[in-house]
Design an enzyme around this catalytic site. Structure first.
Site, PDB file in Angstrom:
ATOM      1  N   GLU A 406       0.851  -1.189   0.000  1.00  0.00           N
ATOM      2  CA  GLU A 406       0.000   0.000   0.000  1.00  0.00           C
ATOM      3  C   GLU A 406       0.888   1.242   0.000  1.00  0.00           C
ATOM      4  OE1 GLU A 406      -2.074  -0.807   3.611  1.00  0.00           O
ATOM      5  OE2 GLU A 406      -2.782  -2.702   2.789  1.00  0.00           O
ATOM      6  N   LEU A 435      -5.701  -2.160  -0.946  1.00  0.00           N
ATOM      7  CA  LEU A 435      -5.618  -2.054   0.508  1.00  0.00           C
ATOM      8  C   LEU A 435      -6.162  -3.360   1.109  1.00  0.00           C
ATOM      9  CD1 LEU A 435      -6.922   1.026   2.546  1.00  0.00           C
ATOM     10  CD2 LEU A 435      -6.234  -1.167   3.466  1.00  0.00           C
ATOM     11  N   GLU A 437      -4.199  -6.665   3.068  1.00  0.00           N
ATOM     12  CA  GLU A 437      -2.943  -7.355   3.426  1.00  0.00           C
ATOM     13  C   GLU A 437      -2.939  -8.800   2.947  1.00  0.00           C
ATOM     14  OE1 GLU A 437      -4.510  -5.202   5.381  1.00  0.00           O
ATOM     15  OE2 GLU A 437      -2.967  -3.649   5.394  1.00  0.00           O
ATOM     16  N   GLN A 459       2.041  -2.256   5.876  1.00  0.00           N
ATOM     17  CA  GLN A 459       2.277  -0.874   6.301  1.00  0.00           C
ATOM     18  C   GLN A 459       2.570  -0.725   7.795  1.00  0.00           C
ATOM     19  OE1 GLN A 459      -0.886   2.088   5.213  1.00  0.00           O
ATOM     20  NE2 GLN A 459       0.561   2.387   3.522  1.00  0.00           N
ATOM     21  N   TYR A 463      -1.311  -4.383  11.344  1.00  0.00           N
ATOM     22  CA  TYR A 463      -2.173  -4.765  10.219  1.00  0.00           C
ATOM     23  C   TYR A 463      -1.717  -6.059   9.549  1.00  0.00           C
ATOM     24  CZ  TYR A 463      -3.498   0.000  11.155  1.00  0.00           C
ATOM     25  OH  TYR A 463      -3.883   1.137  11.794  1.00  0.00           O
ATOM     26  N   HIS A 508      -0.303   2.157  15.422  1.00  0.00           N
ATOM     27  CA  HIS A 508       0.932   2.636  14.793  1.00  0.00           C
ATOM     28  C   HIS A 508       2.133   2.409  15.696  1.00  0.00           C
ATOM     29  CE1 HIS A 508      -2.446   4.970  13.010  1.00  0.00           C
ATOM     30  NE2 HIS A 508      -1.922   4.362  11.972  1.00  0.00           N
TER      31      HIS A 508
END
Ligand SMILES: Cc1ncc(C[n+]2csc(CCOP(=O)(O)OP(=O)(O)O)c2C)c(N)n1
Length: 724
Positions: A406, A435, A437, A459, A463, A508
């Site tokens: 992505e 998008l 995985e 990413q 994920y 994140h």
């Protein structure tokens, strides 16, 4: 006698011939129908034998293909070089394909699988699968639908491989065949993969895949509502849909041929809805009678595809006696083969079982690394710059390397790690994906099979989890279930770990890697600095080339753009790539063996530990830092050597307390006989919140320092011994 066997025999005499024409239209109809019958009857008898073998304690698998034998026609409509990823009920496909390849031994192959014999041609009895390198049948796992992303990936990669002039095992005009059940068609993995195929074809790219949904109306005991498969897939724009009745081979055959020809000619996906029945319940232990009425079960007998083929044979002039004689002769051949296999060996040691898991040839890998180096670059770089430059070099050095994920293409990645690569090497080699995985990893799986060296990016670590089975269940098992004959070399780039200030929150800053560390054969690399990143990335790619190694390259996001180590402006975290080779499983050591304390860490923990070591030094404690660099397999020898050199060990683990990397390090120390004091500090068993609150759950330098001081003030067991 099995009731299905009896029904077939009893019904042969009264069999009516089909109304209308029977295909195919070539000159020797009779031979064609006999061939189809032979494949179907072989498969049927293998099912009967499987149950008998299990009753006798000599067989280990009873999911049968009975009722699905119309899938043999799919094999006849394709070429023997078309890669096939089969449903576990596609036994007749397997036999029919084998019958087209001289020298094949499908009966022995299947029996060896059923009996768990070590000479089974593909998995060597590691699992009962349909697969054979000479038949272009790629073995599948038991996880329903998990093979669809790989199949779609292979269909997409096939053309890319030929376009890039990569040595590809599959012909350029091949059709990828992927079969699955009707309940499996509802699985999100199947839905996602079919969507990925359509979305890719929508963009004008070739996706030559024939999906075959073998619809027997049940997923174990749960009925698939009548009409649902057609409702779900019958009118999807871009998906050529065809429905065939497996119990009416004369009409099914032209439909099947047309579906296969559409895919081959138009290079776009098609969905063949092959209506079947399921005889004998789901598997040996399944009491179908507990959820179906006897009359329903019996009614299915009239839909027996074998009888349908027999009736077409009658129309070509064959007598019931001839058909029965062939049917019995096939059973006799199988029984004779069972006896021949009676004394064949089973797998007999862990070493034998595990041999295909992770072949490692470090010398060859080191040689391959040499070919992946470009011109020396004396510029000190950040981690992100270094990865970018190394990827650039890999693309330049090996035309098989492709990079995708992505936002990796035009944008160059969320953190700029793939910046300019698409521009420099073209969008055939560096490109954006959907998008999804699962689709990204599926493309990696297929690309590896097509001869490419895929470097997919996921990413964020958080994920990976919705696609994790593609690594755990698919990628890691393929060499195991094919004795290394099929493999999916791949280096998955994965941005992750905590301490990222810019973009907060758990997803994140995910700091859990337990899910990757227990996958047999998988290499987990985690570079903390620029020079290591360059060397380790080359090693992973070289291992993919040499040993088909599956690696995950975990990039600590918080270190991507870090320049300084001790104070602002010192630029001590920049590093020059000196083209050194870092073998898998070799740690990096900071500081000398004359230190009193060894801190063992990785990722963000390395610069943190180095700063703490400086603090400890001002308190008169000399500490050395060992960067593991490889989190699986762990550099056990280096861990033990570093521990023994100081006698005291502090494990600095930024992952979670439970299941964190540090657990493995402590275990390695204990199992390696290290008897000195050991402490472990880690992050909390928590998800990571936003903003400064993250510091409450992530391991801090303050905690590391406190633990170091505590450890140094505790008496060493040997000192206690002397003082006694
Ligand atoms: C992901 C996953 N969940 C559950 C199972 C257990 N399971 C094995 S077969 C099966 C039913 C599959 O039905 P279908 O796709 O219709 O194929 P059929 O067996 O009817 O040919 C289930 C639930 C599995 N193997 N994989």
């Amino acid at each position: 006698m099995d009731p299905l066997d009896r029904h077939f025999r009893d019904s042969l005499i009264d069999l009516s011939e089909p109304a209308g024409a029977i295909g195919p239209s070539d000159s020797d109809k009779s031979a064609w129908w006999w061939g189809l019958f032979a494949a179907q009857a072989t498969c049927r008898h293998l099912d009967f034998v499987a149950r008998e073998l299990q009753r006798e304690g000599r067989g280990f698998y009873t999911i049968g293909s009975s009722g699905h034998e119309s899938n043999a026609m799919v094999a006849l409509a394709l070429r023997t070089t078309d890669p096939a990823l089969l449903h576990y009920r596609s036994g007749a496909f397997y036999v029919a394909r084998a019958h087209q390849v001289p020298g094949s031994t499908p009966v022995r192959d299947v029996l060896q699988g059923l009996m768990g014999l070590a000479h089974e041609p593909i998995a060597g009895a590691r699992h009962k699968v349909f697969g054979h390198p000479d038949l272009a049948v790629i073995p599948q796992t038991s996880t329903i639908a998990s093979h669809l992303p790989r199949a779609v990936g292979l269909a997409i990669a096939l053309h890319r491989a030929h376009r890039l002039q990569v040595d590809c095992e599959w012909p350029e005009d091949a059709v990828v065949l992927c079969s699955f059940g009707d309940a499996s068609a509802n699985h999100s993995t199947a839905a996602g993969a079919i969507n990925a195929a359509l979305a890719t074809a929508y963009r004008g790219l070739p996706v030559p895949i024939l999906f075959v949904c073998e619809d027997n109306g049940f997923g174990i005991s749960v009925p698939t509502p009548s009409g649902w498969i057609e409702q779900a897939y019958g009118s999807r724009p871009g998906l050529a849909y065809a429905s065939a009745n497996g119990s009416d081979p004369a009409t099914a055959w032209p439909t099947i041929v047309q579906a296969a020809d559409t895919v081959r000619g138009e290079r776009r996906p098609a969905f063949l809805h092959l209506r079947t029945v399921r005889f004998g319940g789901h598997a040996g232990s399944d009491a179908e009678i507990s959820y179906r009425k006897p009359r329903e079960i019996e009614a299915d007998y009239t839909l027996d595809p074998l009888l349908a083929t027999a009736s077409c044979l009658r129309a070509t002039g064959a007598s019931a006696e001839e058909i029965l004689a062939r049917y019995d002769a096939i059973r006799l051949e199988i029984d004779e083969e069972v006896e021949r296999l009676a004394d064949d060996p089973q797998l007999s040691s862990a070493a034998e079982i595990m041999a295909p898991l992770a072949p490692r040839h470090p010398v060859k890998v080191a040689d391959a690394v040499v070919k992946l180096r470009t011109t020396h670059d004396p510029t000190p770089r950040t981690l992100a710059e270094s990865i970018n430059r190394t990827l650039d070099g890999l693309l330049a050095c090996d035309h098989r390397v492709i990079i995708f994920g992505e936002d990796v293409g035009v944008k160059g990645g969320v953190y700029g790690v793939t910046t300019r690569l698409a521009r420099r090497h073209g969008t055939a080699r560096v490109f954006d994906t959907l998008l999804d995985e699962q689709a990204i990893l599926g493309l990696g799986l297929g690309a590896g099979l097509a001869g490419l060296i895929p470097i997919p990016e996921v990413q964020y670590l958080a994920y990976l989890h919705n696609a994790e089975d593609q690594l755990r269940g698919e990628a890691a098992t393929l060499p195991f279930f094919s004795r290394g004959r099929f493999s999916n070399p791949m280096v998955v780039r994965l941005a992750g770990l905590g301490y990222q200030k810019g973009f907060g929150g758990h997803f994140h800053n995910d700091n859990a890697v337990a899910v990757l560390r227990d996958i047999p054969g998988l290499v987990l690399a985690c570079p903390a600095r620029a020079d290591d990143a360059a060397a380790m990335l080359r090693t992973c790619v070289a291992a993919a080339i040499t040993d088909s190694t599956l690696s995950v390259f975990l990039e600590p996001i918080a270190l991507y753009h870090r320049r300084d180590l001790y104070q602002a402006g010192d630029q001590a975290w920049l590093a020059v790539d000196h083209d050194e080779h870092v073998p898998i499983g070799q740690a990096r050591s900071y500081g000398s063996g004359s230190a009193a304390l060894t801190m063992i860490s990785f990722g963000n923990g390395v610069p943190m530990s180095l700063r703490v070591a400086r603090q400890l030094a001002s308190a008169g404690i000399a500490a050395r830092v060992l960067d593991l660099r490889w989190l699986a397999p762990l550099p056990v020898e280096d861990i033990l050597a570093a521990a023994r050199s100081t006698g005291r060990v502090l494990v600095v683990d930024e992952t979670r307390h439970s299941g964190g990397v540090g657990e493995g390090v402590v275990t390695a120390l204990v199992e390696g006989g290290f008897t000195g004091p050991v402490q472990r500090v880690s992050s909390q068993d928590s998800f990571v919140p936003l903003g400064a609150a993250a510091d409450y759950v992530l391991l801090s330098e303050e905690e590391i320092e406190k633990a170091g001081l505590r450890l140094m003030s505790s008496p060493h067991p040997e000192e206690m011994e002397t003082n006694r």
